[in-house]
Design an enzyme around this catalytic site. Structure first.
Site, PDB file in Angstrom:
ATOM      1  N   TYR A 520       0.833  -1.200   0.000  1.00 35.90           N
ATOM      2  CA  TYR A 520       0.000   0.000   0.000  1.00 35.90           C
ATOM      3  C   TYR A 520       0.874   1.260   0.000  1.00 35.90           C
ATOM      4  O   TYR A 520       0.623   2.203  -0.759  1.00 35.90           O
ATOM      5  CB  TYR A 520      -0.925   0.013   1.216  1.00 35.90           C
ATOM      6  CG  TYR A 520      -1.764   1.269   1.284  1.00 35.90           C
ATOM      7  CD1 TYR A 520      -2.900   1.412   0.503  1.00 35.90           C
ATOM      8  CD2 TYR A 520      -1.389   2.338   2.102  1.00 35.90           C
ATOM      9  CE1 TYR A 520      -3.657   2.576   0.530  1.00 35.90           C
ATOM     10  CE2 TYR A 520      -2.138   3.500   2.146  1.00 35.90           C
ATOM     11  CZ  TYR A 520      -3.269   3.609   1.363  1.00 35.90           C
ATOM     12  OH  TYR A 520      -4.010   4.775   1.391  1.00 35.90           O
ATOM     13  N   ARG A 566       1.904   7.975  12.818  1.00 40.43           N
ATOM     14  CA  ARG A 566       1.408   9.166  13.529  1.00 40.43           C
ATOM     15  C   ARG A 566      -0.117   9.219  13.543  1.00 40.43           C
ATOM     16  O   ARG A 566      -0.739   9.647  14.516  1.00 40.43           O
ATOM     17  CB  ARG A 566       1.963  10.425  12.859  1.00 40.43           C
ATOM     18  CG  ARG A 566       1.523  11.739  13.498  1.00 40.43           C
ATOM     19  CD  ARG A 566       1.736  12.889  12.545  1.00 40.43           C
ATOM     20  NE  ARG A 566       0.930  12.740  11.341  1.00 40.43           N
ATOM     21  CZ  ARG A 566       1.124  13.425  10.214  1.00 40.43           C
ATOM     22  NH1 ARG A 566       2.119  14.288  10.139  1.00 40.43           N
ATOM     23  NH2 ARG A 566       0.342  13.234   9.163  1.00 40.43           N
ATOM     24  N   ARG A 576     -10.425   3.324   8.099  1.00 45.19           N
ATOM     25  CA  ARG A 576      -9.466   2.889   7.076  1.00 45.19           C
ATOM     26  C   ARG A 576      -8.079   2.964   7.691  1.00 45.19           C
ATOM     27  O   ARG A 576      -7.347   3.937   7.520  1.00 45.19           O
ATOM     28  CB  ARG A 576      -9.546   3.749   5.813  1.00 45.19           C
ATOM     29  CG  ARG A 576     -10.820   3.591   5.040  1.00 45.19           C
ATOM     30  CD  ARG A 576     -10.763   4.283   3.683  1.00 45.19           C
ATOM     31  NE  ARG A 576     -10.030   3.494   2.709  1.00 45.19           N
ATOM     32  CZ  ARG A 576      -8.953   3.890   2.061  1.00 45.19           C
ATOM     33  NH1 ARG A 576      -8.429   5.068   2.307  1.00 45.19           N
ATOM     34  NH2 ARG A 576      -8.372   3.126   1.169  1.00 45.19           N
ATOM     35  N   PHE A 641      14.263  20.303  -1.534  1.00 40.43           N
ATOM     36  CA  PHE A 641      12.907  19.780  -1.764  1.00 40.43           C
ATOM     37  C   PHE A 641      12.777  18.357  -1.215  1.00 40.43           C
ATOM     38  O   PHE A 641      11.752  18.000  -0.618  1.00 40.43           O
ATOM     39  CB  PHE A 641      12.607  19.799  -3.268  1.00 40.43           C
ATOM     40  CG  PHE A 641      11.316  19.141  -3.648  1.00 40.43           C
ATOM     41  CD1 PHE A 641      10.109  19.817  -3.541  1.00 40.43           C
ATOM     42  CD2 PHE A 641      11.291  17.840  -4.123  1.00 40.43           C
ATOM     43  CE1 PHE A 641       8.910  19.206  -3.885  1.00 40.43           C
ATOM     44  CE2 PHE A 641      10.111  17.220  -4.479  1.00 40.43           C
ATOM     45  CZ  PHE A 641       8.910  17.906  -4.365  1.00 40.43           C
TER      46      PHE A 641
END
Length: 803
Positions: A520, A566, A576, A641
């Site tokens: 996932y 978290r 979910r 970034f």
């Protein structure tokens, strides 16, 4: 027994009919693909192992709880925990008779009472799914409770699933009631019901067409009755009836009128009217009832709950359209654990870092330049920038500081995936999972090939606006280079396929195995990492990163696993969750993911930390690959970034490690610390120093917890990965330490010069102090030589191409 009735005892299984040619067979399994087998479980087993759907007052699923935990009445939950239930009424169409059951004497709650045909609970983790959302209620389909009804009619009464059809159930309405089982267990009863009950009717042409084999631990007796016979039974003081059955019967079935769901008058044919029309269907209101006086009280001494409600109905809340404050799922509904402002202000280094980042050396936006103005429609670029800031404020500044030749590509890439994610996250907009899957699988074609495509009625707040005005995003997307468009389309298609794979899974209890958890994370974050690396290469700034697919995936997994750890409570409440069962079931004594949310005892707290620390350690084991990825970057803006989310993630894991607040809310790092971390992303050495300090801090926390008596099963594994991180980053840490040593020496020299009245010492030391120590803090010092600003990186790339 009244004349003309039929009775069947549990001791003698009776075959009535046996026509198995019609109906739909539903074999209920759990999310491990094991058949749910009530015949192999005791009443205690089911109380401990079955996980019911926990609700808010609007019938939204907000979590799960063991059947035991939901039905316990005690001081801290005087009416138990509100959960979903169903009540099935099975009628013989030819006679108008209703099938009753007498609950077995061995039942823990409400034994020995007569009630409707079948009353039980939909469960988390079942296949086919037994979870319904607001959309299912609004259109009356409620396939979840219908699947649960077939499962329990088979279990309790032995009615084969093949003799029933899911489409044969008629959903009528919902009632919210509670009742302490004081009749059975006395005024201090530890048991009771607190449910939003879905009322379902079902008819068979003749009772002879139904096989009934009652389960002796569930049912003591069954009886087909007419309405007048049932009234006579209820007038018999020697018979007990369930409180929910009495409420339903007296409210909707007792009156002999056109408003009744069930009449004795054959000419009225009320059952047929109820089954074939929607005249009695109410899918908007939730009817509320307090119990009769004999069912008040219990161990929690509960009194009336709805006494202030003037009518017996409340209207479910309806989502407001376009409310910018709304977010999908449980976002914003869970407590956030944050430190006081005084605590943050007293950390002067973080205050200084915040001032620096906001006023002195902020992340510079690169939108206003000739490249962007000449290649994109200004209005559409402005919309994309605006909506990006709305759907992800923390991400916007990091994107804006990218070089102009890349930042629009990254911005559009993010917005496309955010639109896709909004479709995946919406649990109410689609009539079925099949429809949602079709939207996901066709998204890359519809959204990226059709300039006029948009989607209304999906998502909430700003995410909804993004989908409604998606043509503006498409306008910018279509002006990207062909290479960038190919990357975005490819990643979008693959991510959608991965999301579709998980749509039909009941994730109320998390993923099953670590492999599924990783899979996932790969689909929703690892692919993002791959797409970013390919876009870095496509623009010419980081051509070497196109082949770093594995490390790109690992970068994404690290960020996603941090978020999942978290967001335990938010995801659990949202129904979910993603914590893998192969981990948490080792520590949950109830076998339920919600076990950790109660924090009701020292044992629960210890087991919660065992589970949490194992998952944190699993995420930390990705860190070496993340550092390897950062080490390969050469462009300064791209490095920042990538580095900023990584340092935020490692700091969040540090905050989560051995922290029970994870189970009662959302933990977040301090804003000042976040600013300090952002300031530390100017070069690889500073980033490695962050990782070294945090790994060391986790080591100290683990050792402290062990010293305090917490025998964490993951302790050795945690120590090993933290030590590995320290070994990788120690040289950078030592270099920074030397810099700080010089910093403090020069500061001391400045102070000493003032004290000794030696202005030359003071002036020289102060100048050196400012140049050496404060320069890097405010971005004025030289950057790491391997990192070049985008202009230099791009020029070098073009020179290489020419050579």
């Amino acid at each position: 027994m009244s004349e003309g009735t039929t009775t069947t005892t549990a001791a003698a299984a009776v075959m009535i009919g046996g026509d198995d040619d019609n109906g739909a067979t539903v074999a209920a399994t759990d999310d491990n693909n094991n058949k749910w087998d009530g015949n192999s479980m005791t009443q205690t087993d089911m109380m401990e192992k079955d996980t019911v759907l926990v609700l808010d007052d609007d019938d939204n699923v907000i979590g799960s709880e063991s059947k035991r935990g939901a039905h316990e009445f005690r001081a801290d939950q005087p009416r138990g925990i509100l959960h979903r239930a169903f009540s099935v009424f099975l009628f013989d169409e030819s006679t108008g008779e209703l099938l009753l059951q007498k609950r077995a004497s061995s039942k823990i709650t409400f034994p020995n009472v007569w009630t409707n045909t079948c009353c039980s609970h939909p469960l988390h983790g079942m296949v086919p799914s037994e979870v319904d959302g607001p959309k299912d209620v609004a259109d009356g389909t409620v396939m979840g409770v219908k699947n649960a009804s077939i499962r329990k009619l088979d279990h309790e009464l032995g009615i084969p699933p093949a003799q029933l059809s899911v489409d044969g159930f008629k959903f009528l309405t919902r009632l919210h009631y509670w009742a302490a089982d004081t009749v059975t267990h006395g005024p201090q009863s530890p048991w009771g019901e607190h449910e939003i009950d879905y009322v379902l009717f079902y008819t068979v042409s003749s009772k002879d067409k139904v096989t009934i084999t009652p389960h002796p631990d569930e049912v003591d007796d069954v009886k087909w009755v007419t309405k007048s016979q049932l009234i006579s039974m209820m007038e018999d003081s020697s018979l007990l009836f369930s409180p929910w059955f009495r409420l339903i019967f007296e409210k909707w079935m007792l009156p002999n009128s056109t408003q009744s769901w069930w009449n004795d008058d054959d000419n009225n044919n009320s059952i047929s009217k109820t089954m074939t029309t929607n005249v009695h269907c109410d899918y908007v209101n939730i009817h509320v009832f307090d119990p009769p006086p004999e069912h008040m009280g219990g161990l929690g001494n509960a009194g009336p709950l709805f006494s202030a409600v003037k009518s017996t109905t409340i209207t479910s809340s309806i989502k407001s359209e376009g409310d910018p404050l709304k977010k999908q799922g449980a976002y914003g509904k869970i407590k956030t654990h944050s430190e006081s402002k005084i605590s943050q202000i007293l950390r002067f280094d973080e205050v200084l870092a915040a001032v620096n980042l906001k006023y002195i050396n902020p992340l510079k936006a690169n939108f206003d330049n000739e490249y962007v103005r000449n290649n994109f429609v200004t209005e559409d670029i402005e919309f994309c920038d605006h909506i990006l800031n709305k759907v992800s404020r923390s991400f916007t500044a990091v994107v804006r500081q990218l070089p102009s030749i890349l930042l629009v590509d990254i911005m559009v890439f993010y917005l496309v995936l955010r639109a896709l994610d909004t479709i995946e996250d919406d649990m109410t907009a689609f009539s079925s999972n099949e429809v949602k899957i079709q939207h996901l699988l066709s998204f890359h074609k519809n959204a990226l090939q059709n300039p006029n495509w948009s989607l209304d009625g999906v998502g909430e707040g700003d995410e909804k606006v993004l989908l409604q005005q998606f043509p503006k995003c498409h306008s910018v997307y279509s002006d990207l280079t062909a290479g960038s468009r190919r990357v975005i389309a490819d990643i979008t298609q693959r991510m959608a396929a991965g999301m579709a794979e998980f749509v039909d899974k009941d994730l109320g209890q998390g993923t099953v195995l670590i492999a599924e958890y990783n899979r996932y994370c790969h689909f929703v974050a690892g692919l993002v990492g791959e797409g970013l690396s390919r876009l870095f290469a496509e623009c010419g700034l980081e051509p070497q990163m196109a082949k770093e697919i594995f490390l790109s995936d690992r970068m994404g997994l690290f960020l996603q696993k941090t978020n999942i750890i978290r967001d335990y409570l938010e995801d659990y409440v949202d129904g979910r969750a993603f914590w893998p069962q192969s981990v948490w079931k080792k520590y949950s004594k109830s076998g339920d993911l919600g076990y950790f949310a109660s924090q009701s005892s020292d044992e629960v707290k210890a087991r919660s930390l065992f589970c949490l620390n194992e998952l944190v350690t699993d995420a930390l084991e990705i860190v070496p690959d993340c550092l390897s990825y950062l080490d390969k970057l050469t462009c300064y803006e791209i490095f920042r970034f990538c580095a900023i989310p990584q340092v935020m993630a490692i700091a969040t894991l540090d905050k989560c490690y051995a922290n029970l607040d994870v189970f009662t809310g959302v933990v977040k790092i301090r804003k000042g610390l976040a600013c300090k971390l952002i300031n530390s992303t100017t070069d690889l050495e500073a980033v490695k120093n962050v990782f070294y300090n945090i790994a060391t801090n986790i080591i100290h926390t683990a050792q402290k917890e062990r010293k305090n008596g917490l025998h964490d099963p993951s302790f050795d594994r945690t120590m090993k990965i933290c030590q590995t991180i320290c070994n990788i980053t120690s040289s950078s840490y030592n270099m920074i330490q030397k810099r700080e040593h010089i910093f403090y020496s020069l500061a001391l020299a400045s102070v000493s010069g003032l004290y000794l009245k030696k202005p030359q010492i003071t002036l020289g030391a102060s100048a050196a102090f400012t140049a050496f120590a404060l320069g890097p803090l405010f971005g004025m010092g030289p950057q790491r030589s391997a990192l070049k600003p985008a202009a230099a990186s791009y020029k070098q790339c073009e020179d290489t191409k020419e050579d």
